[in-house]
Design an enzyme around this catalytic site. Structure first.
Site, PDB file in Angstrom:
ATOM      1  N   ASP A 174       9.631  32.380  24.678  1.00 53.18           N
ATOM      2  CA  ASP A 174       9.168  31.557  25.792  1.00 53.18           C
ATOM      3  C   ASP A 174       8.216  32.346  26.684  1.00 53.18           C
ATOM      4  O   ASP A 174       7.157  31.855  27.093  1.00 53.18           O
ATOM      5  CB  ASP A 174      10.390  31.085  26.598  1.00 53.18           C
ATOM      6  CG  ASP A 174      10.025  30.171  27.748  1.00 53.18           C
ATOM      7  OD1 ASP A 174      10.637  30.290  28.823  1.00 53.18           O
ATOM      8  OD2 ASP A 174       9.119  29.325  27.573  1.00 53.18           O
ATOM      9  N   ASN A 196      12.395  28.274  14.678  1.00 51.13           N
ATOM     10  CA  ASN A 196      13.069  28.381  13.380  1.00 51.13           C
ATOM     11  C   ASN A 196      13.507  29.818  13.187  1.00 51.13           C
ATOM     12  O   ASN A 196      12.677  30.726  13.136  1.00 51.13           O
ATOM     13  CB  ASN A 196      12.110  28.002  12.243  1.00 51.13           C
ATOM     14  CG  ASN A 196      11.927  26.507  12.152  1.00 51.13           C
ATOM     15  OD1 ASN A 196      12.894  25.762  12.171  1.00 51.13           O
ATOM     16  ND2 ASN A 196      10.680  26.071  12.070  1.00 51.13           N
ATOM     17  N   LYS A 198      14.728  32.574  10.852  1.00 48.40           N
ATOM     18  CA  LYS A 198      14.778  32.828   9.408  1.00 48.40           C
ATOM     19  C   LYS A 198      15.801  33.912   9.084  1.00 48.40           C
ATOM     20  O   LYS A 198      16.565  33.813   8.143  1.00 48.40           O
ATOM     21  CB  LYS A 198      13.397  33.286   8.919  1.00 48.40           C
ATOM     22  CG  LYS A 198      12.266  32.378   9.341  1.00 48.40           C
ATOM     23  CD  LYS A 198      11.900  31.384   8.276  1.00 48.40           C
ATOM     24  CE  LYS A 198      10.778  30.498   8.757  1.00 48.40           C
ATOM     25  NZ  LYS A 198      10.440  29.422   7.884  1.00 48.40           N
ATOM     26  N   LYS A 220      -2.162  19.689  28.448  1.00 42.82           N
ATOM     27  CA  LYS A 220      -1.175  20.126  27.448  1.00 42.82           C
ATOM     28  C   LYS A 220      -1.724  21.291  26.643  1.00 42.82           C
ATOM     29  O   LYS A 220      -2.845  21.255  26.149  1.00 42.82           O
ATOM     30  CB  LYS A 220      -0.860  18.995  26.473  1.00 42.82           C
ATOM     31  CG  LYS A 220      -0.130  17.833  27.067  1.00 42.82           C
ATOM     32  CD  LYS A 220       0.243  16.865  25.948  1.00 42.82           C
ATOM     33  CE  LYS A 220       0.743  15.568  26.530  1.00 42.82           C
ATOM     34  NZ  LYS A 220       0.945  14.563  25.485  1.00 42.82           N
TER      35      LYS A 220
END
Lengths: 253, 237
Positions: A174, A196, A198, A220
């Site tokens: 973040d 994700n 891994k 955005k």
């Protein structure tokens, strides 16, 4: 994310003709102009010096807890900074009260709070003693719109015994993505974070987080990153994020 | 104190049961905890550890909202089968003889290693939270009061601090449901930062997790301005 606000605010200071610059090192500070020798002057200097010394220690520099891998990578990137294509982003444990208040009133339309309540605030990722929590430094390439974060997770970031907590990885991702998304003079906040995992990251190891800005649509900012080992042979995580520029006109997220 | 210090977030994690693994437990009784996988896991997890400090108990820094929610759920542990999960400085204290299905696990748990969400020792400065788990529904609720050391954007809790606690709640819920442990995917949508006038008032945000498919949101009655966070995670054994 939060350091993006600090970087934005420094520019904000400049734009608004701020009362004081934000020094990078405690040696940059000047004492307040009072008549020298007076008791008020001595008290002022003592308070100013001790307060500023706490606030303005740049944590994005090597300290004894840094491993060899981290120091080596740091030196490599400092060399890249010499020609101006890369810059090292400084990082402080505390924000000065004035900056916090200005941020809130400018971007979020909040009432100022008493100084006593703010004095105990710490930036989450810099709130640990050397080597125990997040040891990291972020280098930014403004032309290519990407950042590289060198990160060493300390023993207080444990999840499963021996490995880094998923939330700690989420925090540093973040932070890295937020700084990638930010532009001087502006502040951003996280809207979406998709990670994700891994492979789990061993505690106290060094990883490299490469982030880039993929797309910009109005307010955005779409960013993505991957978390790799130093030798680039192991991919630990991949993540994407959506950040929103805070609009001082709208005073909302 | 910062307004983040006054806010209490209640995170509801619900783990959807796979067919064949649902156990209806009208009342959880640790004394007869064998036969059912969830019961065994919960009783092993909640074993009394006298040498380790249990952080999931009220202390002087807990605000009135946090305390009232805590007592509300404590009542439910007596009447509705909820279990208050103990919380120690390291996960190794919970999981005795735990073996990871990984090649490179650490051989020893050094004494200075700490669980991330229990790393800030000073009461009220970092994470103040407690998780209640409902074995029959495989769902949990986390009561959370963030302190001033968790700041991100000035005046608000760091997104990463919230992510860490959500991950922690997910992980415990999945583990005690017998469905998984390590997070594979983690997706958070931050819908609203904590509203500025929420200081001193508790509010409840809930999320619903299922082992596959899209996450949904359920809202419990709230006691403050509306605030919602949606999130989902899939975990693997």
């Amino acid at each position: 994310m939060l350091r993006s606000c600090t970087a934005g605010l420094r520019s904000l200071w400049a734009l608004r003709g701020g009362r004081e610059g934000v020094p990078r090192l405690s040696t940059d500070l000047q004492p307040a102009p009072v008549s020298p020798g007076s008791r008020a002057a001595k008290m002022d200097r003592k308070r100013l010096f001790s307060a500023e010394k706490v606030i303005h220690t740049d944590c994005a520099l090597p300290n004894p807890s840094w491993s060899k891998d981290l120091k080596l990578l740091f030196d490599q990137f400092m060399k890249k900074c010499e020609d101006g294509s890369w810059e090292r982003l400084p990082s402080y444990r505390h924000r000065s009260t004035q900056i916090s208040e200005d941020f809130k009133t400018y971007f979020l339309e909040q009432k100022p709070v008493k100084e006593g309540r703010l004095s105990q605030v710490r930036l989450f990722t810099r709130g640990f003693e050397d080597g125990l929590g997040f040891e990291y430094v972020i280098f930014k390439n403004n032309d290519e719109k990407r950042t590289v974060c060198l990160f060493q997770g300390g023993p207080y970031l444990q999840g499963i015994p021996g490995f880094l907590h998923g939330g700690a990885i989420a925090t540093i991702i973040d932070t890295a993505l937020g700084l990638c998304a930010t532009v001087p003079g502006e502040a951003v906040m996280t809207a979406n974070l998709n990670i994700n995992f891994k492979r789990p990251v061993p505690l106290c190891s060094v990883v490299v987080i490469n982030s880039q800005l993929d797309k910009l649509e109005g307010r955005k900012l779409f960013v993505s990153c991957n978390v790799q080992s130093v030798d680039e042979k192991t991919l630990y995580s991949e993540a994407t994020g959506l950040f929103i520029k805070l609009d001082p006109e709208k005073k909302s997220f | 104190m910062l307004r983040t210090g006054f806010q209490v977030a209640v995170i509801l994690g619900h783990h959807g049961a796979l067919p064949g693994l649902t156990h209806l437990l009208p009342r959880f009784n640790p004394a007869s905890a064998f036969g059912s996988s969830t019961e065994t896991l919960v009783s092993r997890f909640c074993r009394e550890m006298t040498e380790s400090k249990n952080y999931a108990l009220p202390n002087a820094s807990w605000g009135p909202d946090m305390l009232s929610l805590y007592h509300e759920f404590l009542e439910k542990t007596k009447t509705e089968g909820w279990v208050r999960l103990p919380s120690f400085g390291s996960n190794r204290d919970h999981i005795q003889g735990f073996k990871l299905p990984l090649e490179s696990s650490a051989n020893s748990d050094k004494s200075d290693w700490r669980l991330f969400t229990r790393c800030i020792e000073r009461e009220g400065q970092g994470y103040e939270y407690v998780i209640f788990f409902q074995p029959s529904e495989k769902k949990s609720i986390c009561l959370f009061q963030p302190g001033p050391y968790l700041e991100g954007v000035p005046g608000f809790a760091h997104g990463g601090s919230l992510a860490a606690l959500i991950d922690e709640t997910f992980s415990k819920t999945a583990y005690l449901s017998g469905e998984g442990l390590l997070t594979v995917n983690f997706n958070i949508r931050f819908k609203k930062h904590f509203p500025p006038d929420a200081a001193g008032r508790g509010f409840i945000s809930t999320l619903d997790t299922v082992p596959s498919g899209e996450p949904t949101n359920d809202h419990l009655p709230y006691r403050g301005p509306p605030a919602e966070q949606g999130g989902g995670a899939r975990s693997k054994r």
